[in-house]
Design an enzyme around this catalytic site. Structure first.
Site, PDB file in Angstrom:
ATOM      1  N   LYS A  82     -31.331  28.543  10.351  1.00  0.00           N
ATOM      2  CA  LYS A  82     -31.607  27.312  11.095  1.00  0.00           C
ATOM      3  C   LYS A  82     -31.379  27.535  12.583  1.00  0.00           C
ATOM      4  O   LYS A  82     -30.451  28.234  12.971  1.00  0.00           O
ATOM      5  CB  LYS A  82     -30.690  26.183  10.603  1.00  0.00           C
ATOM      6  CG  LYS A  82     -30.918  25.764   9.175  1.00  0.00           C
ATOM      7  CD  LYS A  82     -29.982  24.683   8.734  1.00  0.00           C
ATOM      8  CE  LYS A  82     -28.571  25.198   8.527  1.00  0.00           C
ATOM      9  NZ  LYS A  82     -27.686  24.226   7.881  1.00  0.00           N
ATOM     10  N   GLY A 140     -27.496  16.125   2.694  1.00  0.00           N
ATOM     11  CA  GLY A 140     -28.629  16.191   3.626  1.00  0.00           C
ATOM     12  C   GLY A 140     -29.128  17.608   3.825  1.00  0.00           C
ATOM     13  O   GLY A 140     -30.334  17.874   3.741  1.00  0.00           O
ATOM     14  N   GLY A 171       0.791  -1.231   0.000  1.00  0.00           N
ATOM     15  CA  GLY A 171       0.000   0.000   0.000  1.00  0.00           C
ATOM     16  C   GLY A 171       0.818   1.273   0.000  1.00  0.00           C
ATOM     17  O   GLY A 171       0.251   2.365  -0.172  1.00  0.00           O
TER      18      GLY A 171
END
Length: 315
Positions: free
Chosen positions: A196, A229, A42
């Site tokens: 909000k 979202g 890796g």
């Protein structure tokens, strides 16, 4: 142009080679030859396959997913170029990962955006070029020059053929008001803001709209779309407050997790993004359309190479 071909070298890791090739086409040069791969365990290795001695070198590499691999690729590329005696090393990072960790919001929390700035600087970077940093103050984390490009003009230009005089530009939160205002100024349109608040602990957020959107087409403007979202909820709120149709745009399409499904299921009619991050084939959507940032990055590279003003791009 021959002088530029001789003196500019552009390389890319594996993060967004297509964007790097598009930038090279705009510049009229070929993408530099290098191999960026992995050993069996890796570890990342880099081979630069052409001379860079004394050249002005640009590495095109957003630190998008897989974030840590792409970050290590750019750091190792920088080190390889420095050891090969490159004249100047410019890290072109269209999407600057870890930018959302730009401050301490609670005790014993890292400021990872600063850590990444340190890594880039120590590795040998002479200049960083990025687009729509999550917070403009991240430029101050560097002790080297930073050219901060804006995706807003590119997105606004695309919307010229979509919007009309009955369109309102919307910021999805209070923190994005400046971005929405800049976008609206380019199209000479009014803005609205979604506010909000959470009345108390364990009570869901209440969203209100500051501004007149009833019966209007609206365009939500954001910088990063991750799980989508917030923006899909914002779109529904705008519809509930009487918006006729909802469009959205953002510079960086991270689009992780359920993002595509949320956009497909939302009331958003069209979602315009840029190609700072490549769209993975299975993450495509009929609602999503990408516009290229290659021309603006190519122009910035030219101006940096010839020591001309980059801020003139936005005047």
């Amino acid at each position: 142009m021959d002088f530029m071909k001789e003196n500019i070298k552009v390389f890319s890791g594996n993060a967004n080679k297509e964007l790097a090739e598009d930038i090279c086409k705009e510049l009229g040069i070929s993408l530099g030859c290098c191999e960026v791969g992995k050993f069996s365990d890796g570890e990342i290795f880099v081979n630069i396959d052409e001379t860079v001695r004394g050249r002005d070198v640009f590495i095109i590499q957003p630190t998008c997913s897989p974030v840590n691999d792409n970050l290590m690729e750019v750091l190792i590329l920088i080190d390889a170029l420095k050891r090969a005696s490159a004249g100047r090393i410019n890290a072109v990072i269209p999407y600057y990962g870890y930018a959302r960790q730009d401050r301490k919001t609670k005790a014993r929390e890292p400021i990872t955006a600063k850590l990444i700035a340190n890594l880039l600087t120590v590795s040998g970077t002479d200049r960083v070029v990025s687009m729509d940093l999550h917070a403009g103050q991240i430029q101050g984390y560097f002790d080297i020059p930073v050219d901060h490009l804006s995706g807003v003009p590119i997105l606004a230009e695309h919307f010229k053929n979509i919007v009309d005089r009955e369109t309102v530009i919307v910021s999805p939160d209070l923190g994005g008001v400046t971005r929405a205002r800049n976008f609206a100024n380019l199209l000479d349109l009014p803005i609205a803001i979604i506010e909000k608040r959470r009345p108390k602990a364990n009570v869901s957020e209440v969203m209100n709209v500051i501004g007149d959107i009833e019966g209007k087409n609206v365009v939500i403007v954001d910088d990063i779309i991750d799980t989508a979202g917030t923006i899909t909820k914002a779109a529904q709120v705008l519809k509930n407050f009487g918006a006729k149709s909802v469009y959205a745009c953002a510079t960086h399409p991270v689009l992780s997790g359920p993002a595509i499904e949320r956009i497909n299921d939302s009331v958003i009619e069209r979602f315009i993004i840029t190609n700072t991050i490549p769209l993975i084939k299975d993450r495509e959507s009929k609602k999503i359309e990408a516009v290229s940032v290659a021309p603006i990055f190519a122009e910035a590279i030219k101006r940096i190479h010839y020591n001309e003003s980059v801020s003139m791009l936005f005047d």
